[in-house]
Design a protein around this motif. Structure first.
Motif, short mmCIF file in Angstrom:
data_model
loop_
_atom_site.label_atom_id
_atom_site.label_comp_id
_atom_site.label_asym_id
_atom_site.label_seq_id
_atom_site.Cartn_x
_atom_site.Cartn_y
_atom_site.Cartn_z
N UNK A 89 0.84 -1.19 0.00
CA UNK A 89 0.00 0.00 0.00
C UNK A 89 0.88 1.25 0.00
N UNK A 90 0.31 2.31 -0.53
CA UNK A 90 1.00 3.60 -0.56
C UNK A 90 0.09 4.67 0.02
N UNK A 91 0.71 5.70 0.56
CA UNK A 91 -0.02 6.85 1.09
C UNK A 91 -0.22 7.86 -0.04
N UNK A 92 -0.94 8.90 0.26
CA UNK A 92 -1.04 10.00 -0.69
C UNK A 92 0.35 10.52 -1.00
N UNK A 93 0.58 10.91 -2.21
CA UNK A 93 1.91 11.38 -2.59
C UNK A 93 2.83 10.26 -3.02
N UNK A 94 2.32 9.04 -3.07
CA UNK A 94 3.11 7.92 -3.56
C UNK A 94 4.14 7.37 -2.59
N UNK A 124 6.36 -21.44 0.58
CA UNK A 124 6.35 -19.99 0.45
C UNK A 124 5.75 -19.38 1.70
N UNK A 125 6.43 -18.39 2.21
CA UNK A 125 5.96 -17.63 3.37
C UNK A 125 5.85 -16.17 2.99
N UNK A 126 4.88 -15.48 3.57
CA UNK A 126 4.72 -14.05 3.33
C UNK A 126 4.40 -13.37 4.65
N UNK A 127 5.01 -12.23 4.87
CA UNK A 127 4.76 -11.42 6.05
C UNK A 127 4.64 -9.96 5.63
N UNK A 128 3.79 -9.24 6.31
CA UNK A 128 3.59 -7.82 6.03
C UNK A 128 4.20 -6.98 7.14
N UNK A 129 4.62 -5.78 6.78
CA UNK A 129 5.05 -4.85 7.82
C UNK A 129 4.84 -3.41 7.35
N UNK A 130 4.61 -2.53 8.32
CA UNK A 130 4.42 -1.11 8.03
C UNK A 130 5.78 -0.44 7.93
N UNK A 131 5.93 0.40 6.93
CA UNK A 131 7.16 1.14 6.75
C UNK A 131 6.98 2.54 7.30
N UNK A 132 7.86 2.92 8.20
CA UNK A 132 7.82 4.26 8.78
C UNK A 132 8.88 5.10 8.11
N UNK A 133 8.46 5.97 7.21
CA UNK A 133 9.43 6.79 6.47
C UNK A 133 10.13 7.80 7.37
N UNK A 134 9.57 8.05 8.57
CA UNK A 134 10.21 8.96 9.51
C UNK A 134 11.30 8.27 10.31
N UNK A 135 11.33 6.96 10.28
CA UNK A 135 12.34 6.19 11.01
C UNK A 135 12.80 5.00 10.15
N UNK A 139 12.67 0.71 10.55
CA UNK A 139 11.96 -0.11 9.56
C UNK A 139 12.89 -1.13 8.92
N UNK A 140 14.12 -0.71 8.65
CA UNK A 140 15.11 -1.65 8.09
C UNK A 140 15.45 -2.75 9.07
N UNK A 141 15.55 -2.40 10.33
CA UNK A 141 15.82 -3.40 11.37
C UNK A 141 14.65 -4.36 11.50
N UNK A 142 13.43 -3.83 11.44
CA UNK A 142 12.24 -4.66 11.51
C UNK A 142 12.21 -5.64 10.33
N UNK A 143 12.55 -5.16 9.14
CA UNK A 143 12.57 -6.02 7.95
C UNK A 143 13.61 -7.13 8.12
N UNK A 144 14.78 -6.80 8.62
CA UNK A 144 15.83 -7.81 8.83
C UNK A 144 15.39 -8.87 9.82
N UNK A 145 14.73 -8.46 10.90
CA UNK A 145 14.24 -9.42 11.89
C UNK A 145 13.18 -10.34 11.29
N UNK A 146 12.28 -9.77 10.51
CA UNK A 146 11.23 -10.58 9.88
C UNK A 146 11.85 -11.57 8.90
N UNK A 147 12.84 -11.14 8.12
CA UNK A 147 13.50 -12.04 7.17
C UNK A 147 14.20 -13.19 7.89
#
Length: 171
Positions: A89-94, A124-135, A139-147
Motif C-alpha cells: 500500500x501507498x499513502x497519498x503522494x506515492x 512460500x511464506x509471506x509477512x507484512x510490515x508497516x514502513x515508517x518513512x520517519x524512522x 523499519x530496516x531493522x524490523x525487515x531484517x528481523x522478519x527475514x
C-alpha cells in the motif's frame, strides 16, 4: 498445603494430561529416513544463513551433513531460493506505507544412486510490515528481523516435510 497451592498443582497436572492426550509434544529430534543418514545440501552457499539453519536442524536430528555428494547417502537439493519484497500500500503522494516480504523455497531429496525420496516441494511464506518513512533505520531493522524469522520458519517447514517422509514407513 494451602488450598490455592493445591489447585495450581492440580491445574498444571490437568494441563499436562490434556496436552499429552492431544498428541502435542515439544520440538525435538525429527525422525528422518535412514537414507538421509549422511546428507549433502546442494544449491545453497555453504556459509549462507539458510544452509546453516538447515545444517543445524539436520544435525540435531541425527543426520551427518557432509560437504560433498560423494560422501553422502542423500542429497537435499535446493532448486530455488528467493527472498523479495513488494509494495502492498501507498499513502497519498506515492509514499510506501506497507510492504510484503516473501520467502520462497523449492527443494527435493534424492539418494546418491538417483532414487527420488521427495519430489520437488514448494514452500512460500509471506509477512507484512508497516514502513515508517520517519524512522527508516527502525523499519530496516524490523525487515531484517522478519527475514531472519521467515528463514528459520522455512527451514522448520523443510524439516516437517522430511519428517513426514521419515514417518511414512514407521506407522
Amino acid at each position: 498445603m494451602t488450598r490455592p497451592h493445591y489447585l495450581s498443582i492440580v491445574s498444571i497436572l490437568l494441563l499436562a494430561l490434556t496436552l499429552s492426550a492431544c498428541g502435542f509434544h515439544l520440538r525435538g529430534q525429527v525422525n528422518l529416513p535412514p537414507e538421509m543418514a549422511r546428507t549433502h545440501i546442494q544449491g545453497l552457499g555453504q556459509y549462507s544463513d539458510l544452509s546453516r539453519d538447515l545444517r543445524m536442524l539436520l544435525e540435531g536430528s541425527g543426520t551427518e551433513v557432509v560437504e560433498s555428494a560423494e560422501q553422502a547417502t542423500a542429497i537435499l537439493d535446493v532448486v530455488d531460493n528467493q527472498a523479495f519484497r513488494r509494495v502492498l500500500s501507498v499513502q497519498g503522494g506515492g509514499k510506501v506505507q506497507e510492504y510484503e516480504l516473501i520467502q520462497r523455497l523449492v527443494f527435493s531429496v534424492r539418494t546418491t544412486d538417483g532414487r527420488v525420496l521427495l519430489e520437488p516441494q514448494r514452500l512460500e511464506l509471506a509477512r507484512e510490515y508497516l514502513y515508517d518513512r520517519n524512522d527508516p533505520l527502525a523499519s530496516g531493522s524490523q525487515e531484517a528481523e522478519i527475514r531472519t524469522e521467515m528463514r528459520r520458519d522455512i527451514a522448520q517447514l523443510v524439516m516437517l516435510r522430511l519428517q513426514a517422509l521419515g514417518s511414512d514407513g514407521a506407522d
